[in-house]
Design a protein around this motif. Structure first.
Motif, PDB file in Angstrom:
ATOM      1  N   ARG A  58     -31.412  33.080 -23.687  1.00  0.00           N
ATOM      2  CA  ARG A  58     -31.230  31.706 -24.164  1.00  0.00           C
ATOM      3  C   ARG A  58     -29.761  31.297 -24.120  1.00  0.00           C
ATOM      4  O   ARG A  58     -29.441  30.147 -23.837  1.00  0.00           O
ATOM      5  CB  ARG A  58     -31.753  31.567 -25.593  1.00  0.00           C
ATOM      6  CG  ARG A  58     -33.220  31.151 -25.611  1.00  0.00           C
ATOM      7  CD  ARG A  58     -33.748  31.101 -27.000  1.00  0.00           C
ATOM      8  NE  ARG A  58     -33.083  30.123 -27.845  1.00  0.00           N
ATOM      9  CZ  ARG A  58     -33.181  30.086 -29.165  1.00  0.00           C
ATOM     10  NH1 ARG A  58     -33.915  30.986 -29.775  1.00  0.00           N
ATOM     11  NH2 ARG A  58     -32.578  29.169 -29.870  1.00  0.00           N
ATOM     12  N   ARG A  88     -28.786  29.559 -21.175  1.00  0.00           N
ATOM     13  CA  ARG A  88     -29.425  28.266 -20.867  1.00  0.00           C
ATOM     14  C   ARG A  88     -29.014  27.154 -21.828  1.00  0.00           C
ATOM     15  O   ARG A  88     -29.540  26.056 -21.751  1.00  0.00           O
ATOM     16  CB  ARG A  88     -30.949  28.431 -20.913  1.00  0.00           C
ATOM     17  CG  ARG A  88     -31.521  29.307 -19.792  1.00  0.00           C
ATOM     18  CD  ARG A  88     -33.008  29.082 -19.649  1.00  0.00           C
ATOM     19  NE  ARG A  88     -33.697  29.291 -20.922  1.00  0.00           N
ATOM     20  CZ  ARG A  88     -34.222  30.449 -21.305  1.00  0.00           C
ATOM     21  NH1 ARG A  88     -34.146  31.493 -20.521  1.00  0.00           N
ATOM     22  NH2 ARG A  88     -34.827  30.562 -22.471  1.00  0.00           N
ATOM     23  N   VAL A  89     -28.094  27.446 -22.755  1.00  0.00           N
ATOM     24  CA  VAL A  89     -27.694  26.443 -23.755  1.00  0.00           C
ATOM     25  C   VAL A  89     -27.105  25.221 -23.044  1.00  0.00           C
ATOM     26  O   VAL A  89     -26.228  25.350 -22.199  1.00  0.00           O
ATOM     27  CB  VAL A  89     -26.672  27.074 -24.728  1.00  0.00           C
ATOM     28  CG1 VAL A  89     -25.834  26.025 -25.395  1.00  0.00           C
ATOM     29  CG2 VAL A  89     -27.390  27.915 -25.769  1.00  0.00           C
ATOM     30  N   ARG A  90     -27.655  24.008 -23.388  1.00  0.00           N
ATOM     31  CA  ARG A  90     -27.199  22.821 -22.662  1.00  0.00           C
ATOM     32  C   ARG A  90     -26.327  21.894 -23.491  1.00  0.00           C
ATOM     33  O   ARG A  90     -25.600  21.077 -22.971  1.00  0.00           O
ATOM     34  CB  ARG A  90     -28.422  22.023 -22.161  1.00  0.00           C
ATOM     35  CG  ARG A  90     -29.076  22.611 -20.920  1.00  0.00           C
ATOM     36  CD  ARG A  90     -30.404  21.999 -20.688  1.00  0.00           C
ATOM     37  NE  ARG A  90     -31.198  22.075 -21.946  1.00  0.00           N
ATOM     38  CZ  ARG A  90     -32.433  21.658 -22.074  1.00  0.00           C
ATOM     39  NH1 ARG A  90     -33.048  21.096 -21.085  1.00  0.00           N
ATOM     40  NH2 ARG A  90     -33.083  21.782 -23.234  1.00  0.00           N
ATOM     41  N   ASN A  91     -26.469  21.950 -24.819  1.00  0.00           N
ATOM     42  CA  ASN A  91     -25.690  20.999 -25.631  1.00  0.00           C
ATOM     43  C   ASN A  91     -25.330  21.651 -26.971  1.00  0.00           C
ATOM     44  O   ASN A  91     -25.744  22.781 -27.266  1.00  0.00           O
ATOM     45  CB  ASN A  91     -26.480  19.703 -25.839  1.00  0.00           C
ATOM     46  CG  ASN A  91     -27.862  19.994 -26.395  1.00  0.00           C
ATOM     47  OD1 ASN A  91     -28.020  20.813 -27.313  1.00  0.00           O
ATOM     48  ND2 ASN A  91     -28.877  19.351 -25.830  1.00  0.00           N
ATOM     49  N   ALA A 149     -26.245  20.963 -30.010  1.00  0.00           N
ATOM     50  CA  ALA A 149     -27.351  21.220 -30.951  1.00  0.00           C
ATOM     51  C   ALA A 149     -28.031  22.553 -30.604  1.00  0.00           C
ATOM     52  O   ALA A 149     -28.327  23.373 -31.489  1.00  0.00           O
ATOM     53  CB  ALA A 149     -28.350  20.076 -30.903  1.00  0.00           C
ATOM     54  N   GLU A 150     -28.277  22.769 -29.329  1.00  0.00           N
ATOM     55  CA  GLU A 150     -28.924  24.026 -28.905  1.00  0.00           C
ATOM     56  C   GLU A 150     -28.020  25.219 -29.210  1.00  0.00           C
ATOM     57  O   GLU A 150     -28.483  26.285 -29.609  1.00  0.00           O
ATOM     58  CB  GLU A 150     -29.218  23.981 -27.398  1.00  0.00           C
ATOM     59  CG  GLU A 150     -30.441  23.156 -27.065  1.00  0.00           C
ATOM     60  CD  GLU A 150     -30.753  23.169 -25.571  1.00  0.00           C
ATOM     61  OE1 GLU A 150     -31.532  22.313 -25.152  1.00  0.00           O
ATOM     62  OE2 GLU A 150     -30.215  24.030 -24.841  1.00  0.00           O
ATOM     63  N   SER A 151     -26.729  25.001 -29.000  1.00  0.00           N
ATOM     64  CA  SER A 151     -25.770  26.069 -29.256  1.00  0.00           C
ATOM     65  C   SER A 151     -25.771  26.431 -30.747  1.00  0.00           C
ATOM     66  O   SER A 151     -25.841  27.608 -31.116  1.00  0.00           O
ATOM     67  CB  SER A 151     -24.380  25.600 -28.803  1.00  0.00           C
ATOM     68  OG  SER A 151     -23.403  26.498 -29.209  1.00  0.00           O
ATOM     69  N   GLN A 152     -25.732  25.397 -31.592  1.00  0.00           N
ATOM     70  CA  GLN A 152     -25.721  25.623 -33.048  1.00  0.00           C
ATOM     71  C   GLN A 152     -27.001  26.337 -33.488  1.00  0.00           C
ATOM     72  O   GLN A 152     -26.965  27.274 -34.305  1.00  0.00           O
ATOM     73  CB  GLN A 152     -25.567  24.270 -33.775  1.00  0.00           C
ATOM     74  CG  GLN A 152     -25.388  24.386 -35.280  1.00  0.00           C
ATOM     75  CD  GLN A 152     -24.202  25.279 -35.661  1.00  0.00           C
ATOM     76  OE1 GLN A 152     -23.108  25.105 -35.150  1.00  0.00           O
ATOM     77  NE2 GLN A 152     -24.439  26.264 -36.515  1.00  0.00           N
ATOM     78  N   ALA A 153     -28.150  25.891 -32.916  1.00  0.00           N
ATOM     79  CA  ALA A 153     -29.430  26.506 -33.295  1.00  0.00           C
ATOM     80  C   ALA A 153     -29.427  27.994 -32.931  1.00  0.00           C
ATOM     81  O   ALA A 153     -29.898  28.846 -33.701  1.00  0.00           O
ATOM     82  CB  ALA A 153     -30.579  25.785 -32.595  1.00  0.00           C
ATOM     83  N   LEU A 154     -28.873  28.303 -31.768  1.00  0.00           N
ATOM     84  CA  LEU A 154     -28.841  29.702 -31.343  1.00  0.00           C
ATOM     85  C   LEU A 154     -27.887  30.524 -32.227  1.00  0.00           C
ATOM     86  O   LEU A 154     -28.198  31.663 -32.599  1.00  0.00           O
ATOM     87  CB  LEU A 154     -28.437  29.797 -29.861  1.00  0.00           C
ATOM     88  CG  LEU A 154     -28.526  31.179 -29.239  1.00  0.00           C
ATOM     89  CD1 LEU A 154     -29.911  31.808 -29.412  1.00  0.00           C
ATOM     90  CD2 LEU A 154     -28.167  31.138 -27.754  1.00  0.00           C
ATOM     91  N   GLU A 186     -29.657  31.277 -35.306  1.00  0.00           N
ATOM     92  CA  GLU A 186     -30.682  32.306 -35.079  1.00  0.00           C
ATOM     93  C   GLU A 186     -30.041  33.696 -34.989  1.00  0.00           C
ATOM     94  O   GLU A 186     -30.577  34.676 -35.507  1.00  0.00           O
ATOM     95  CB  GLU A 186     -31.460  31.996 -33.802  1.00  0.00           C
ATOM     96  CG  GLU A 186     -32.636  32.939 -33.624  1.00  0.00           C
ATOM     97  CD  GLU A 186     -33.482  32.610 -32.423  1.00  0.00           C
ATOM     98  OE1 GLU A 186     -33.596  31.407 -32.090  1.00  0.00           O
ATOM     99  OE2 GLU A 186     -34.021  33.564 -31.827  1.00  0.00           O
TER     100      GLU A 186
END
Ligand code: FAD
Length: 209
Positions: A137, A140-143, A145-150, A153
């Motif tokens: 993942r 594949r981080v695109r923005n 928000a996705e980065s923060q979520a990862l 996690e």
């Protein structure tokens, strides 16, 4: 010696062990100095080979040794690959590095406690520490928000193995050697506070403090 330019340092040997011979992990392959994995991988290999020689040199132990050595080399390369791929995203790079620090500090503490909880490098054979999907993942981080979520996690993922207060935002990525972190984490290591205090004592930590 004159300076030399070596365009490629990483390598992976095709065969790691055979009849009555084995390569040490440092000869089996090399990934990158980023996480300083050379000494721990080599020492794990030395201790495994010593056990094999002690028990039975002819046993299938050497094949197992070769598989473990290769698996750990590949696990190391996947983590380092994800770190390089995220160098443009500092928060994600920091979070991914915590996977290494969590696994290393947990393993080293378990080893000192004499608990058989961490027999493989990067907790590679621990079913609760399978980093593969996180590492995939990360690529594949695109923005943001996705980065923060990862990142969130990853913090949850390491928590059962976190014995060093890693990921605490108040520390702003500066981690002191704080005995209280380890004492608090005693249950994660299947140990009592007293056992952990005993290890700190034996290692000279309490005296140094
Ligand atoms: C520049 C550099 C920086 C490093 N930094 C780190 C780091 O920060 N953290 C980390 O974890 N790892 C680091 N490593 C990796 C680490 O040094 C190696 O993984 C580790 O030393 C391997 O141990 P070894 O015993 O297998 O081999 P070596 O330490 O290379 O020992 C082999 C020994 O055998 C001797 N020898 C060779 N041939 C013969 C012979 N025919 N007869 C007698 N003796 C012989 C050599 O002289 C040598 O002393 C670094 C490596 C390098 C090159």
């Amino acid at each position: 010696m004159p300076f030399v330019h070596a365009p490629r340092l990483s390598f992976r040997s095709g065969t790691i062990a055979g009849h009555r011979w084995a390569l040490l992990p440092s000869a089996a392959g090399f990934v990158d100095p980023l996480l300083s994995t050379g000494f721990p991988l080599t020492l794990l290999g030395v201790s495994r080979l010593a056990q094999i020689i002690e028990r039975d040199w002819e046993s299938p132990g050497l094949a197992t040794y070769a598989r473990q050595t290769e698996d750990e080399l590949l696990a190391t390369s996947r983590l380092i690959g994800a770190l390089y791929a995220s160098m443009g995203n500092f928060p994600l790079f920091v979070s991914l590095s915590l996977l290494y620090f969590a696994a290393a500090s947990f393993s080293e503490t378990a080893r000192r406690l004499g608990k058989p909880l961490a027999s493989s490098f990067l907790l590679h054979d621990n079913p609760r520490f399978q980093m593969q999907s996180i590492l995939e993942r990360a690529r594949r981080v695109r923005n943001e928000a996705e980065s923060q979520a990862l990142c969130d996690e990853i913090r949850r993922f390491i928590e059962p193995f976190n014995v060093a207060g890693l990921g605490d935002p108040r520390r702003r990525n500066w981690y002191p050697a704080d005995a209280e972190d380890m004492l608090r984490a005693a249950p994660k290591l299947g140990a009592s506070r007293e056992e952990v205090a005993g290890v700190l004592d034996r290692c000279g930590f309490s005296a140094a403090g």
